[in-house]
Design an enzyme around this catalytic site. Structure first.
Site, PDB file in Angstrom:
ATOM      1  N   HIS A  27       0.171  -1.414  -0.150  1.00 24.45           N
ATOM      2  CA  HIS A  27       0.142  -0.025   0.232  1.00 24.45           C
ATOM      3  C   HIS A  27       1.060   1.116  -0.181  1.00 24.45           C
ATOM      4  CE1 HIS A  27      -2.989  -2.575   2.371  1.00 24.45           C
ATOM      5  NE2 HIS A  27      -2.660  -2.982   1.013  1.00 24.45           N
TER       6      HIS A  27
ATOM      7  N   ARG B 231      -5.865   4.158 -10.722  1.00 25.35           N
ATOM      8  CA  ARG B 231      -6.449   2.407  -9.869  1.00 25.35           C
ATOM      9  C   ARG B 231      -7.923   3.577  -8.604  1.00 25.35           C
ATOM     10  NH1 ARG B 231      -0.973   3.560  -9.720  1.00 25.35           N
ATOM     11  NH2 ARG B 231       0.503   2.616 -10.709  1.00 25.35           N
TER      12      ARG B 231
ATOM     13  N   ARG C 116      -9.765   1.290 -13.632  1.00 27.37           N
ATOM     14  CA  ARG C 116      -9.672   0.056 -13.100  1.00 27.37           C
ATOM     15  C   ARG C 116     -10.500  -0.046 -12.194  1.00 27.37           C
ATOM     16  NH1 ARG C 116      -4.096  -2.102 -11.936  1.00 27.37           N
ATOM     17  NH2 ARG C 116      -4.209  -1.537 -10.116  1.00 27.37           N
TER      18      ARG C 116
ATOM     19  N   GLU D 224      -2.808  -9.586 -17.412  1.00 27.32           N
ATOM     20  CA  GLU D 224      -1.706  -9.765 -17.211  1.00 27.32           C
ATOM     21  C   GLU D 224      -1.087 -11.324 -16.762  1.00 27.32           C
ATOM     22  OE1 GLU D 224      -2.878  -6.803 -13.392  1.00 27.32           O
ATOM     23  OE2 GLU D 224      -4.593  -6.733 -13.735  1.00 27.32           O
TER      24      GLU D 224
ATOM     25  N   ASN E 240       3.873  -5.107 -15.148  1.00 27.54           N
ATOM     26  CA  ASN E 240       4.418  -5.686 -13.772  1.00 27.54           C
ATOM     27  C   ASN E 240       4.131  -7.094 -13.445  1.00 27.54           C
ATOM     28  OD1 ASN E 240       5.415  -2.919 -13.262  1.00 27.54           O
ATOM     29  ND2 ASN E 240       3.665  -2.624 -12.411  1.00 27.54           N
TER      30      ASN E 240
ATOM     31  N   ARG F 165       8.222 -10.969  -8.673  1.00 27.35           N
ATOM     32  CA  ARG F 165       8.783  -9.778  -7.823  1.00 27.35           C
ATOM     33  C   ARG F 165       9.027  -9.447  -6.541  1.00 27.35           C
ATOM     34  NH1 ARG F 165       4.541  -4.863  -8.983  1.00 27.35           N
ATOM     35  NH2 ARG F 165       2.792  -5.643  -8.499  1.00 27.35           N
TER      36      ARG F 165
ATOM     37  N   CYS G  95       0.599  -1.088 -19.810  1.00 22.46           N
ATOM     38  CA  CYS G  95       1.389   0.198 -18.165  1.00 22.46           C
ATOM     39  C   CYS G  95       1.697  -0.503 -17.157  1.00 22.46           C
ATOM     40  CB  CYS G  95      -0.601   0.180 -17.821  1.00 22.46           C
ATOM     41  SG  CYS G  95      -0.303   1.167 -16.305  1.00 22.46           S
TER      42      CYS G  95
END
Length: 747
Positions: free
Chosen positions: A364, A471, A507, A606, A629, A640, A677
């Site tokens: 966060h 987001r 999103r 993703e 990502n 990751r 993105c």
């Protein structure tokens, strides 16, 4: 030796305090301390070992061993009985030390004639500082009272070590909190910043570990504990009655605050000569030591509760912390063990940088730091115990390094780096309003990522053409309860207002994995990144998804609306989510609300599986955004969040670029709009290669738009694609070297 009574313990501590107060060099003070401990305990030997570096202990003072061994005898962590005490943090009490497992004979000290051994760790709140040892010729076990007395003395030594009381000769005795220190962490948000330390939770410094009047100290402790209990009761009274999880946590707080065992142990410590503050901290250190040994997450959580209560009690006793009235510096670098998104947002853009001991690249705090474009370094171990408010500090988010109290050479080099970055930003500002048109005539769309209203002013200043990713989870993460539909509608409407007609891609809620709502019961999953998250949560909890879709429709109020579903892994998930939007639209129409002028529904790609979805999916979806990502970590099977493997893969790996090229081909065939993105979109070299592979739109943090646009305007994408294909044909694993050579030659 006479039995060590409580009064004798207080007497020893009083003598210690008087020794500390004397005008003396650090070495002389240490020598006096070892003499008086040996004398008080009736032993022939007392020695103090302090850490020279994180792995090496040095004999810094002794009474009874050969004086020439001081600052010459060194032990590695875990070596010998002293090293074992240091490593485990546990007492060793032996009547026959040479027969103990791991005993190491050190002839230079002359200790071979001493049989009994009592070693006590010198530590403060989990930070290992050294070892205190007493030895005698007589083969005997030290009594529990003697061990306890020495443990109390070790605690006072730890406090004095922290306060720099032993500054003097010897490499191990350099003053704490005065020397330059560099921390190597992990980059969670790029950028460089310099400023002064602001501790999120300032460490409480106990300046009076030894008490003169035990009765008075007991009264102070009782008053502070009563105050603490009242505060906990107030927290319980103010908690949301329907929030079972929060109530359980606060009930655990109240249980500890009323623990008779906790109080009894602190009363015993005061009876042996400690001040109220020192007694609290001694029990806190014990809890921290237990925490490091406990693997059960529930028990660790309870020990953490006790640790937090101890901090609150110390602040009440000392008046330190938020109540001190300390002012935040004009250029604050926030230092914390960890921090929640709501607390971080309270600081806002006032912060120059953030350094955390814990955290993760997807936490966060990292999300908020990226939204605020604040450099963030995580995993900077022990920085909260080393840093003090006001210390000068440099944060290199690009390299994941932090320089605390830097020397002039480091500070000068860092100033040059920041100046160069400022010059570059001025160059980027000159092309802000110009398109990202390459030398071969292709224009790449430049969009920005956002998650807060505070991000929207960057839409004008950065040169972004729109918001490629907004987001929506941040508004859920920073609250203690589910936001209302009306609150979300008002926020989303404000975002559209601030965008002034530019396209904003909202999103839907992307929670799970490392983003857990504080009011939603967490799921204990073996691999959260591959678990119940994002659209999977939305489809399993359709009430939340419907509420959010209704809020978006009402926020549009007749304006164009673009919505994107996260982590779609297969076609039927997209169809189910799209059906929820159709239901929401139908309901809004029945209620007489104004529907959007136009509606675009897309998905984030993703997972590799979605790239192989049926042609019908590509024809049906309005647009796709590659979530680089997550896609990268799944493509390379490299978490990751795992430092051991996350740097093993390269975005410019030919396999990954070939995979992206296949996605581009499918989108061209179906006429589906495509964008990329992720962090790689904001890195100039990677961005140029993504564009060369045919990705027409890039979305990144606002600060990256200038550097990426500057790069794209100097590149021929056709030539760059030929370089990439040639490297692939040669069998190169990565095209990075070839691309770098091409870019250097093209300048």
């Amino acid at each position: 030796m006479p039995e060590t009574t409580e009064s004798e313990s207080r007497k020893l501590l009083r003598r210690l305090r008087d020794t500390m107060a004397e005008e003396a060099e650090g070495q002389e003070r240490l020598n006096k301390i070892t003499h008086l401990i040996a004398d008080s305990m009736g032993t022939e030997v007392c020695s103090v070992y302090l850490f020279r570096d994180p792995e090496t202990l040095e004999l810094c003072a002794t009474e009874g061993l050969k004086p020439e061994a001081v600052h010459q005898t060194r032990l590695r962590m875990g070596e010998g009985l002293v090293g074992r005490v240091a490593r485990t943090g546990k007492i060793i009490n032996s009547a026959d030390a040479p027969k103990e497992k791991g005993f190491r004979f050190m002839p230079e000290t002359g200790e071979e004639i001493y049989s009994s051994f009592l070693g006590i760790p010198v530590q403060r709140l989990g930070e290992k500082l050294g070892v205190l040892v007493v030895q005698s010729k007589e083969a005997r076990q030290f009594s529990s009272d003697e061990a306890y007395a020495l443990e109390v003395v070790a605690m006072v030594l730890a406090e004095m070590t922290e306060l720099g009381a032993f500054t003097g000769e010897g490499a191990a005795l350099k003053a704490r909190h005065q020397q330059p220190v560099m921390f190597r962490g992990t980059c969670a948000q790029e950028g460089a910043a310099r400023g002064h330390v602001w501790l999120h939770e300032p460490r409480v410094v106990v300046t009076n570990p030894v008490a003169e009047d035990p009765v008075k100290e007991q009264e102070r402790l009782n008053e502070a504990v009563d105050h603490l209990r009242v505060r906990v009761d107030e927290m319980l009274a103010g908690a949301a009655t329907g929030d079972k999880e929060q109530m359980e946590v606060l009930e655990a707080y109240r249980m500890f605050a009323n623990s008779k065992g906790w109080m009894r142990r602190m009363e015993e410590d005061i009876g042996r000569g400690l001040s109220a503050e020192a007694a609290v901290e001694k029990e806190q250190s014990t809890a921290r030591a237990r925490m490091s040994q406990v693997s059960d997450p529930y028990l660790r959580g309870r020990l953490h509760d006790l640790d937090d209560l101890s901090n609150r009690l110390l602040r009440i006793l000392t008046g330190q912390g938020a109540q001190t009235g300390a002012e935040m510096p004009a250029d604050p670098i926030l230092i914390a063990r960890n921090i929640g998104p709501a607390e971080l947002l309270d600081y806002g853009r006032a912060l120059r940088g953030i350094v955390l001991e814990e955290g993760s690249v997807g936490s966060h705090a990292a999300i908020v730091a990226r939204a605020l474009a604040i450099p963030l370094v995580i995993h900077a171990e022990r920085i909260t115990t080393e840093a003090l408010n006001g210390d000068p500090i440099l944060v290199d988010g690009d390299q994941g390094t932090v320089h605390l109290r830097p020397d002039d050479t480091v500070a000068s080099a860092f100033r040059d780096k920041i100046a160069m970055q400022a010059d570059a930003q001025e160059r980027y500002a000159s092309i802000r309003d110009q398109p990202a048109t390459t030398l071969c005539g292709k224009t790449i769309g430049m969009q920005m990522n956002a998650g807060l209203m505070a991000d929207l002013p960057s839409l004008e200043g950065s040169g972004a053409e729109g918001v490629g990713l907004f987001r929506t989870e941040l508004q859920f993460l920073i609250r203690n309860q589910m936001p209302r539909r009306s609150e979300l509608a008002a926020l989303y409407s404000s975002v559209l207002d601030a965008a002034k007609g530019r396209r904003v891609v909202f999103r839907t809620l992307d929670i799970g994995s490392d983003k857990v709502l504080p009011y939603m019961k967490p799921n204990d999953e073996p691999n959260p990144a591959l678990g119940w998250r994002a659209i999977r949560v939305g489809l399993d909890k359709p009430g939340v998804l419907r509420m959010q879709l209704q809020a978006l429709l009402r926020a549009a109020n007749g304006r164009p609306l673009t919505v994107m579903f996260p982590f779609v892994a297969q076609y039927d998930e997209y169809r189910a989510a799209r059906a929820e939007m159709d239901k929401a639209m139908a309901r809004e129409k029945i209620l007489g609300h104004v529907l959007p002028e136009s509606l675009e529904i897309g998905a984030m790609l993703e997972t590799p599986s979605l790239a192989f979805a049926p042609d019908k999916f590509f024809a049906e979806v309005d647009f796709l955004s590659i979530g680089g990502n997550d896609l990268k970590q799944f493509f390379f099977a490299a978490d990751r969040e795992n430092e051991r493997v996350r740097r093993r893969y390269d975005t410019l790996n030919v396999s990954f670029l070939t995979f992206l090229e296949q996605i581009v081909g499918r989108c061209r065939t179906s006429g589906t709009t495509l964008s990329f993105c992720g962090e790689d979109a904001g890195r100039p070299i990677e961005a140029a290669c993504l564009a060369a592979m045919g990705i027409p739109v890039l979305s990144m943090r606002p600060a990256s738009i200038g550097p990426v646009k500057h790069m794209l305007r100097r590149v021929d994408l056709d030539a760059l694609r030929d370089v990439i294909h040639a490297a692939r044909d040669r069998g190169d694993m990565s095209v990075r070297a070839s691309v770098m050579d091409y870019l250097r030659d093209a300048r």
